[in-house]
Write an enzyme that holds these catalytic residues in place. Sequence first.
Site, mmCIF file in Angstrom:
data_model
loop_
_atom_site.group_PDB
_atom_site.id
_atom_site.type_symbol
_atom_site.label_atom_id
_atom_site.label_comp_id
_atom_site.label_asym_id
_atom_site.label_seq_id
_atom_site.Cartn_x
_atom_site.Cartn_y
_atom_site.Cartn_z
ATOM 1 N N ASP A 78 0.845 -1.204 0.000
ATOM 2 C CA ASP A 78 0.000 0.000 0.000
ATOM 3 C C ASP A 78 0.876 1.248 0.000
ATOM 4 O O ASP A 78 1.606 1.494 0.959
ATOM 5 C CB ASP A 78 -0.893 0.018 1.253
ATOM 6 N N TYR A 122 3.004 9.877 -0.692
ATOM 7 C CA TYR A 122 4.089 9.373 0.158
ATOM 8 C C TYR A 122 5.465 9.625 -0.464
ATOM 9 O O TYR A 122 6.486 9.459 0.205
ATOM 10 C CB TYR A 122 3.948 7.865 0.452
ATOM 11 N N LYS A 170 -2.643 5.719 -4.364
ATOM 12 C CA LYS A 170 -3.754 6.665 -4.124
ATOM 13 C C LYS A 170 -3.545 7.957 -4.888
ATOM 14 O O LYS A 170 -2.414 8.431 -5.043
ATOM 15 C CB LYS A 170 -3.856 6.973 -2.625
ATOM 16 N N HIS A 203 -7.511 9.498 -2.240
ATOM 17 C CA HIS A 203 -6.849 9.561 -0.930
ATOM 18 C C HIS A 203 -7.666 10.328 0.102
ATOM 19 O O HIS A 203 -7.706 9.945 1.282
ATOM 20 C CB HIS A 203 -5.467 10.206 -1.109
ATOM 21 N N SER A 251 6.279 -1.375 9.030
ATOM 22 C CA SER A 251 7.463 -1.469 9.875
ATOM 23 C C SER A 251 8.695 -1.409 8.978
ATOM 24 O O SER A 251 8.649 -1.902 7.853
ATOM 25 C CB SER A 251 7.488 -2.773 10.677
ATOM 26 N N VAL A 252 9.755 -0.833 9.481
ATOM 27 C CA VAL A 252 11.008 -0.869 8.714
ATOM 28 C C VAL A 252 11.921 -1.987 9.224
ATOM 29 O O VAL A 252 13.024 -2.154 8.729
ATOM 30 C CB VAL A 252 11.754 0.493 8.779
ATOM 31 N N ASN A 305 4.404 -9.441 12.257
ATOM 32 C CA ASN A 305 3.092 -8.929 11.870
ATOM 33 C C ASN A 305 2.375 -9.827 10.867
ATOM 34 O O ASN A 305 1.153 -9.748 10.714
ATOM 35 C CB ASN A 305 3.215 -7.505 11.315
HETATM 36 P P1 NDP Z 1 0.848 1.804 12.011
HETATM 37 O O1 NDP Z 1 -0.317 1.861 12.932
HETATM 38 O O2 NDP Z 1 1.000 0.668 11.067
HETATM 39 O O3 NDP Z 1 2.115 1.931 12.952
HETATM 40 C C1 NDP Z 1 3.422 1.917 12.475
HETATM 41 C C2 NDP Z 1 4.336 2.061 13.695
HETATM 42 O O4 NDP Z 1 4.279 0.876 14.493
HETATM 43 C C3 NDP Z 1 5.766 2.288 13.323
HETATM 44 O O5 NDP Z 1 6.281 3.226 14.239
HETATM 45 C C4 NDP Z 1 6.407 0.919 13.529
HETATM 46 O O6 NDP Z 1 7.763 1.094 13.922
HETATM 47 C C5 NDP Z 1 5.589 0.347 14.665
HETATM 48 N N1 NDP Z 1 5.470 -1.123 14.614
HETATM 49 C C6 NDP Z 1 5.166 -1.894 13.534
HETATM 50 N N2 NDP Z 1 5.085 -3.185 13.874
HETATM 51 C C7 NDP Z 1 5.368 -3.262 15.191
HETATM 52 C C8 NDP Z 1 5.457 -4.344 16.107
HETATM 53 N N3 NDP Z 1 5.234 -5.595 15.732
HETATM 54 N N4 NDP Z 1 5.784 -4.065 17.400
HETATM 55 C C9 NDP Z 1 6.007 -2.781 17.796
HETATM 56 N N5 NDP Z 1 5.938 -1.717 16.961
HETATM 57 C C10 NDP Z 1 5.614 -1.954 15.674
HETATM 58 O O7 NDP Z 1 0.896 3.205 11.215
HETATM 59 P P2 NDP Z 1 0.807 3.697 9.715
HETATM 60 O O8 NDP Z 1 0.352 5.110 9.778
HETATM 61 O O9 NDP Z 1 2.068 3.435 8.996
HETATM 62 O O10 NDP Z 1 -0.376 2.846 9.039
HETATM 63 C C11 NDP Z 1 -0.165 1.716 8.244
HETATM 64 C C12 NDP Z 1 -0.342 2.034 6.761
HETATM 65 O O11 NDP Z 1 -1.630 2.589 6.508
HETATM 66 C C13 NDP Z 1 0.602 3.138 6.218
HETATM 67 O O12 NDP Z 1 1.928 2.707 6.079
HETATM 68 C C14 NDP Z 1 -0.090 3.517 4.951
HETATM 69 O O13 NDP Z 1 0.160 2.563 3.942
HETATM 70 C C15 NDP Z 1 -1.553 3.497 5.392
HETATM 71 N N6 NDP Z 1 -2.031 4.839 5.830
HETATM 72 C C16 NDP Z 1 -3.012 5.445 5.067
HETATM 73 C C17 NDP Z 1 -3.519 6.676 5.417
HETATM 74 C C18 NDP Z 1 -4.592 7.292 4.567
HETATM 75 O O14 NDP Z 1 -4.894 8.482 4.739
HETATM 76 N N7 NDP Z 1 -5.190 6.551 3.657
HETATM 77 C C19 NDP Z 1 -3.032 7.408 6.582
HETATM 78 C C20 NDP Z 1 -2.025 6.694 7.350
HETATM 79 C C21 NDP Z 1 -1.570 5.448 6.974
HETATM 80 P P3 NDP Z 1 8.992 0.498 13.022
HETATM 81 O O15 NDP Z 1 8.768 0.915 11.601
HETATM 82 O O16 NDP Z 1 10.181 1.149 13.669
HETATM 83 O O17 NDP Z 1 8.946 -0.985 13.237
#
Ligand code: NDP
Length: 286
Positions: A44, A49, A74, A111, A233-234, A242
């Site tokens: 996604d 982005y 999007k 979007h 996640s990175v 996950n």
């Molecule tokens: P998330 O709720 O997926 O949270 C991501 C955060 O959680 C990061 O800081 C990551 O850290 C951490 N994380 C991931 N896995 C774990 C784990 N197993 N344990 C602990 N911490 C974890 O946030 P997003 O906002 O990224 O939402 C997901 C996706 O939704 C986006 O990437 C995007 O594709 C979409 N999105 C769409 C929007 C829209 O307007 N349509 C708006 C926002 C998001 P780390 O990377 O350091 O692991």
Amino acid sequence: MDQNVTLNNGITMPVLGFGVFQIPDDQTQAAVEAALQAGYRHLDTASAYGNEEAVGAAIAASGIARDDLFVTTKLWIQHAPTGSVEDDTMRAFDASLRRLGLDQLDLYLIHQPLGDYYSEWRAMQRLYADGRTRAIGVSNFHPDRLVDLIEHNEITPAVNQIETHPFHQRLTDQELMRERGVQLESWGPFAEGRNNLFTDPVLTAIAEAHGKSVAQVVLRWLVQRDVVVIPKSVRPERMAQNLDIFDFALTDAQLQQIATLDTGESQFFDHRDPAMVSALGGRRID
Ligand code: NDP
């Protein structure tokens, strides 16, 4: 459990995917390559982005057959510099596809529910009819705007991607979408860690009972509700964690405990807030 959902036009979509929002452009290719390596087949992204090219490079480098991948991007709010939002939507789609290095998209979303999205939708209906994308949908649409769009157009969106997590559960929104044949897709399944989600006592107790992490419990809870999820996640170990949510199930009692966490409010912002409407509307992309 079935790891795919079927959309209202009959195509299937993996219920669990990988989101790339806020991954810096120079880290996105490596992150997406690692995600594909871990087993994700649903990606996604969004033109907003700024990392579609890096996603495309990772797809190309992976060697995975195109048919085995489900790719969403999007459309950002169009401002019609050419005088036609429909024409500009077609152009923006072409630009996204070019950056992704693909000749067909799986899902194209509006979007934001802002600006002239009726013209955008008409263009997207054409893109769908021409086979350039396998499905079209929307994001961040509150129920009133969603129903209005449905009532005044030929094609019902296949998906509405909205903020959905334990603190903002969207149960009534999901009910309405179900009645209308629109698949709920969660963004921000972990609320990006806000409100201390990862140390929440209710979620932690449930996680301990299953020998799983809080993140896995949250993702499992969403897919058990038939919600599509795209955690970001990175870190490769978290990417794998996950994905590993299909070998346990939450009990009715645990589902009821999670239900108590709903605040009914966003952890980010409301798309109906005039200041936010103005801020988002002022952003120019493509
Ligand atoms: P998330 O709720 O997926 O949270 C991501 C955060 O959680 C990061 O800081 C990551 O850290 C951490 N994380 C991931 N896995 C774990 C784990 N197993 N344990 C602990 N911490 C974890 O946030 P997003 O906002 O990224 O939402 C997901 C996706 O939704 C986006 O990437 C995007 O594709 C979409 N999105 C769409 C929007 C829209 O307007 N349509 C708006 C926002 C998001 P780390 O990377 O350091 O692991």
